[in-house]
Each structure stands twice: as C-alpha cells, then as structure tokens.
Design an enzyme around this catalytic site. Structure first.
Site, short mmCIF file in Angstrom:
data_model
loop_
_atom_site.label_atom_id
_atom_site.label_comp_id
_atom_site.label_asym_id
_atom_site.label_seq_id
_atom_site.Cartn_x
_atom_site.Cartn_y
_atom_site.Cartn_z
N GLN A 103 39.63 90.74 -1.40
CA GLN A 103 38.87 89.74 -2.13
C GLN A 103 39.83 88.70 -2.68
OE1 GLN A 103 35.42 89.56 -2.80
NE2 GLN A 103 35.88 87.57 -3.68
N VAL B 58 37.12 89.04 2.65
CA VAL B 58 37.47 89.08 4.08
C VAL B 58 37.10 90.46 4.60
CG1 VAL B 58 39.30 88.88 5.78
CG2 VAL B 58 39.35 87.46 3.73
N LYS C 132 36.54 85.79 7.42
CA LYS C 132 36.68 85.23 6.07
C LYS C 132 35.35 84.60 5.68
CE LYS C 132 39.37 81.57 3.72
NZ LYS C 132 40.48 80.62 3.92
N ASP D 96 50.45 76.18 0.56
CA ASP D 96 50.15 77.47 -0.08
C ASP D 96 50.88 78.61 0.61
OD1 ASP D 96 49.01 79.07 -2.02
OD2 ASP D 96 47.14 79.38 -0.94
#
Length: 658
Positions: A350, A356, A370, A467
C-alpha cells in the site's frame, strides 16, 4: 427508493411531489409487507464517535457512490490493523448506472448510518442494491446467516404446482449464474404458469467462487420456498446473493407493475384501486418529464465535473490522449479476475497512490496491478504521464509497463511482476539482506546508474525521474535492478537545464536540497538521489530514519563524518564483511559523496558516474560536503510514509501478508 429525493441536487418542489406520487404508487402496487430499506446490524460491537474506525468508515462510504456510476459491483477497504473497514456493494444488474448510483448513495449516505448507528458491522438492502461493511475481512467468504425472505401477501390458487415450477426455475437459474462464465453471476428466466408468466432473477456478489455462488442460491431458494411457497411473488436478501420471482416482469423496462388482485376482492374495491392507480400513473408520468429533464441536467453537470477531475471512460481517455491507442488496454473485468477482485490475499503493498496487487492473466503471465485510489496524490495528469512515458521507454534496467485500464474512476497500471519485490524490502531487513552479497550490490548499483543514464541521455526523450529511492528499484529473478514509478517524471527539452515547481513531490531523504528547498529540479536532482541510494546499498542502512543520533542526524552526515575521520570501515555492512573488497568500497563511497554534494553544479552527470564506476584507474576529485539538512526531511517523511515495504511499479509503504 424512499430516499431518492434526497439525492438530487436541484431542489425543486415539483420533483419532491413526483417522488411522493411514485412512492404511493409503489406501495399500492407492490404487495410486500413493508418497503425497503431492510437492514441487519451486528451486535459484534460498536465504534465510538470520532474514532479512527469511524473516520475510515466515513471516508470509505464517501468513495462508493462515484464508483456506482460505472460499476454495479465493487469492493474496497480503508485503514490499517484494528481500525480497518471492509465494504462491498452490489446493484442488481438490470438497473441503469444512474439508478445504481442513486441507490448506493441512499444506502451509504443515509440508510446504513441511520439504521445501524455506530455498528462495526452492518448490511442494508435497498430496492435495487445492497451495501455491506465490517471490521472483519469478509471478501470471498460465503455467508447466508440471517437470510431475509419476504413474500407477497397475495397467494396463488394452486400452491403445490406453482411452488414446484418456481423451484425448478430457480435451480436452472442457479446453475446458469454460478457456472456460466459470461453470466457475471447473474441470470433471469421466464416460465409459463397457466395463463401467466413467472419472472425470476438470481444474482451473487462477484467476490464469491462459483461453487459458493451455487451454494448461496440453493440455500436462498430453500429458505424462501419454505416460508412463502404459496405466495405469487417473493424475494430473498442474503449477504452473498439475491433472488426474486414475480408474476410480472420486474426486471424489464416498460412493465406494468400492477399485480393481480386477491381472488376474493370485490368488484367495488377493485374498481376503486384501478381508478386510484390510473390517476397516480398519469400524474406521475407528467411529473416524470420534469424529473428526467432535471436528471439529464444533473448528469451533464456531473459529467463535466468528472472530466475536470480526470474521470474518463476508456474511449474518452483515448479521445483525450490519442497516443494511448498505441498501447495495450486491459478491461476492468479481466483485471478483477486476475487479482481475485483485488482481494487482500493478492495485495502486495500500500502506498501513497494506492494499493498494488499481484495478478495472473488468462495466458498465465504474472503481473503487478497498480490501482490508483480515489483522491490519490497521483491524479489524471500523473497517470497519463506514466502511461504515455514509460510505454516509450525500453531498457533492461527499467520496469516494463504492459498496459493500462481506465474505467470511470478506476485507473490501473499493469506492470511486469518482479518476484523479488523492491530493493528496500531486502536491503533494510536484516533477515533478507544477506541475499545481497558484495558482487550483487555492485551489480545493482551499476544497473541503477545505467538506467538513469538512459533516462537522462540515451532515450528519445530527456527524462527526470524525480522520485528515485530504494522502494522504486525493483528486483527480478536474478536480482537485476529495474527503475519503476514514473508518475512524477518530467520530460526536458535538449536545451533545458533546470525547471521550477511550486509542488514538491518525491521522498524526503532522497531529495536534492535545491529541489526540497526551492522547487528547482534538473538531471542533477536525480544524481543526488542516486548518490543516496548508492551509500544505502553499500552500508545496508537507510538515510531517512537513521538513528545514530549521538553521532549525526542522518546516514549521509554520519558517513561524511567517518570519511573525514578516516574511519569508513565502520560503515561496512557486517553481512558482507567476509566478501567485500575494501578498495572497491572506498571507491564507490567516494563516488556516492560526489553525487550528493550540496551544490548541484559540483555533482557529476550520470555519464561521468558510469565511467567512474567502471574505471578503477579514473582519478576522482575530492568531494565537497553534502547537505546535512536531511534530518529535517526525515522527520517530514516519516510522518507520512512507513518504509516497511514497496512493490512493483508503485510507491508503496506497507507490507501485507501473502
């Protein structure tokens, strides 16, 4: 149905009057002992006001009506541990999407709260739908306790023959609904009885197995006929299924719902009832015109609002983003089947954007699905970015996106499945970190560097990931790294050096200081994140959440301090102490420090990093100190994300049992 007037936004007295007429008509013509909603409230326990459970329940119930606009069946969960809430709704298949949405709105926003206040488990049955929630996970579990049979007060003249025919019809329907693959666990059938026709319907909740659906409907048939074998019509409400039969076509459009009068009615009462019904039908028909117009207006307004929020059908999505037609599309039904209707047993983790799930396609391929949550941080723009961007990228160190699904508010991304999960799961767990011997760690570092280099310089597009972190590095069967989660990625023009944003996305602890503080990002932002990753892989420790508080506020600060004191041997992970090469360790750590220098200008490009990682003879310049403000970043990040897990293709924060 009694509450539909509460659900329309136009506050028009005419509409209210229309619903009053329709309700009166319904009560006259439907000869059941009482009107929905019916309910069951468990005595298993109550939640307290303003508790986490109540908040999770309220948040979850709010998400259901929008789902009902495009799906007649839906399951969802919200919260963690003892405060987690599980919910399921089912609309009868023959009703329209709008009716389904109205029904679920009434059930979730009015009836279940009013009828079962503070109950930790409740079921409410409306005319066209049912809603259920619980603090226990009931998904996929057959439950016919507290079955509720209801019968028409009018009786048939030959109950034995009638009951036998109804029983046979329901048995045939049970087999059709349970074992016909294309039935969606729903079936209707008509049977001739004298000069009349029996209309029957059965439906199961789609989280059940087919055998359980069959078992539920058999028990429902038994329960309803045991009590109402002489009734001209009956229905049964169950947690896991529903059945109904009547002498009029209740599941068909344009039917006359007027039942035959009791055989002992006198002509005077019969004439009076027909006159009342006729008058009401004429009045209701006139007022229905206004109702339909208002509903059409509301639907158009609602559709515009949905589009502004990125809620599309598949065709609308492709119209808005024509390039998406080039990529594989998975329909929602196949994704539900692949993931066992997004069951907890298939849940891998999570994250901030949603859960997912592991899935198995019809051809046997394992995938990671996802599923973006409603209200997710990743909105329509980020979802589209990820679809259109990653489909164009092909590199051994990038995760492969196999396809996508857009259905109403459902947005799904389907990735190749990575059996070894993500880097953080293995690297930061003392029990599994031993899998990462010295040579594997260097292989992972080199693979990540090559993947980033491809994004920055070698692909057709110049891409900043924004990211990069251990949870977004997935590991295949051979522990090869694959960079994932491109929802926050940005495409740069060839001449573009850096960009600025007022919205800071990503993960504190991995963010470059100029990005975290000023919103400036460039390829050097990814270089900084890579440097953090490199040092984490070498040492087996997290940068964010580092607990050596007596020595330094973060792993970077601690490592720099030992570097300056010539004590870097203290950084070596004890699990690789017998296999590592100290010169390699020193060199890789040196490269890591070059990547995390405070000034972005001082950091090398990824092409330089790849050369430095390859060449033992390459001279390395002396690094300048990294920024030490990651301690503040750590605090911010830990307040919102638990680092215990990540999974395929998503930012994930919570390991779930398999």
């Amino acid at each position: 149905m009694n509450h539909f007037h509460c659900l329309l936004k136009p506050n028009i007295p005419l509409l209210l009057l229309s619903f009053i007429h329709i309700n009166i008509l319904y009560n006259l013509t439907c000869a059941f002992p009482s009107s929905p909603p019916y309910n069951f409230c468990s005595n298993a326990g109550n939640y307290t006001e303003n508790s986490p459970f109540q908040k999770n329940l309220n948040d979850l119930l709010q998400t259901l009506p929008p789902k009902a606009s495009s799906s007649e069946f839906y399951i969802a969960a919200n919260g963690n541990d003892h405060d987690k809430v599980y919910a399921l709704y089912m609309c009868l298949n023959y009703v329209s999407n709008e009716t389904c949405r109205y029904c679920i709105t009434a059930a979730s926003q009015v009836d279940i709260r009013k009828l079962c206040p503070n109950s930790k488990e409740a079921v409410v049955y409306e005319e066209y739908c049912q809603l259920r929630y619980s603090n226990d996970n009931f998904f996929g579990k057959l439950n016919f306790s507290d079955n509720l049979p209801l019968g028409n007060v009018q009786n048939i003249s030959d109950p034995e023959k009638f009951s036998s025919l109804v029983s046979k019809t329901l048995r045939n329907l049970t087999n059709s609904a349970a074992y016909n693959v294309s039935s969606n666990m729903y079936a209707t059938k008509e049977a001739s009885y004298k000069d009349k026709t029996i209309y029957a319907l059965v439906q199961c909740t789609r989280d059940l197995s087919r055998d359980d659906c069959s078992e539920c409907l058999k028990r429902a048939t038994q329960d309803v006929l045991l009590k109402y074998n002489s009734s001209v019509g009956a229905r049964l409400f169950s947690r896991s299924c529903f059945l109904r039969y009547e002498l009029y076509p209740f599941y068909k459009n344009g039917y006359d719902p007027t039942p035959s009068p009791p055989e002992n009615d006198n002509k005077k009462d019969k004439g009076r009832k027909i006159w009342i019904i006729t008058a009401l039908m004429i009045g209701s028909a006139c007022l229905a015109i206004a109702l339909v117009g208002s509903c059409a207006y509301y639907h158009a307004v609602n559709k515009r609002k949905k589009r502004s929020k990125g809620v599309f059908s598949h065709h609308e999505f492709q119209r808005n983003y024509p390039k998406a037609q080039e990529f594989p599309y998975f329909d929602l039904t196949s994704m539900c089947l692949a993931t066992n209707y997004f069951s907890d047993s298939n849940k891998l983790g999570q994250g901030g954007f949603g859960p997912v799930y592991k899935g198995i396609l019809k051809d046997g391929r394992e995938v990671a699905v996802k599923r973006l949550s409603i209200g997710s941080e990743q909105g329509s723009e980020e979802f589209t970015t990820e679809v259109l961007l990653i489909m164009k990228l092909q590199h051994v160190n990038l995760v492969r996106l196999l396809g996508f699904c857009v259905d109403g508010e459902e947005k799904l991304l389907v990735y190749e499945y990575m059996p070894n999960s993500s880097l953080d799961v293995i690297l930061f767990d003392p029990k599994t970190r031993a899998k990462l011997n010295w040579s594997r760690r260097l292989k992972i570092i080199d693979g990540i560097a090559r993947g980033i280099l491809y994004l920055h310089e070698d692909s057709r597009l110049r891409i900043i990931h924004r990211d990069l972190k251990a949870s977004n590095i997935l590991l295949d069967n051979d522990m090869n790294p694959k960079i994932s989660d491109f929802g926050m990625a940005r495409i740069f023009a060839e001449s573009e050096g850096e960009a600025n944003t007022a919205t800071i996305v990503g993960t504190y602890g991995y963010m470059a200081p100029e990005y975290a503080m000023e919103g400036l990002y460039s390829i050097k932002s990814d270089v900084f994140s890579f440097g953090v990753l490199l040092i984490e892989i070498l040492t087996g420790r997290r940068n964010a959440g580092f607990h050596q508080t007596k020595r330094a506020p973060s792993l970077l600060a601690y490592a720099w301090q030992l570097w300056r004191e010539d004590k870097v041997v203290e950084l070596i992970d004890p699990l690789v102490a017998d296999s590592y090469n100290f010169d390699e360790f020193l060199r890789y750590l040196h490269i890591g420090f070059l990547c995390v220098q405070e000034d972005a200008y001082d950091r090398p490009t990824m092409s330089s990093v790849v050369v430095m990682l390859k060449g033992e003879s390459t001279a390395l310049c002396q690094p300048k100190p990294p920024t030490f403000s990651t301690g503040r970043f750590t605090h911010l990040h830990e307040s919102s994300v638990d680092y215990s897990c990540s999974v395929n293709g998503a930012t994930v924060s919570d390991v779930m049992p398999r």
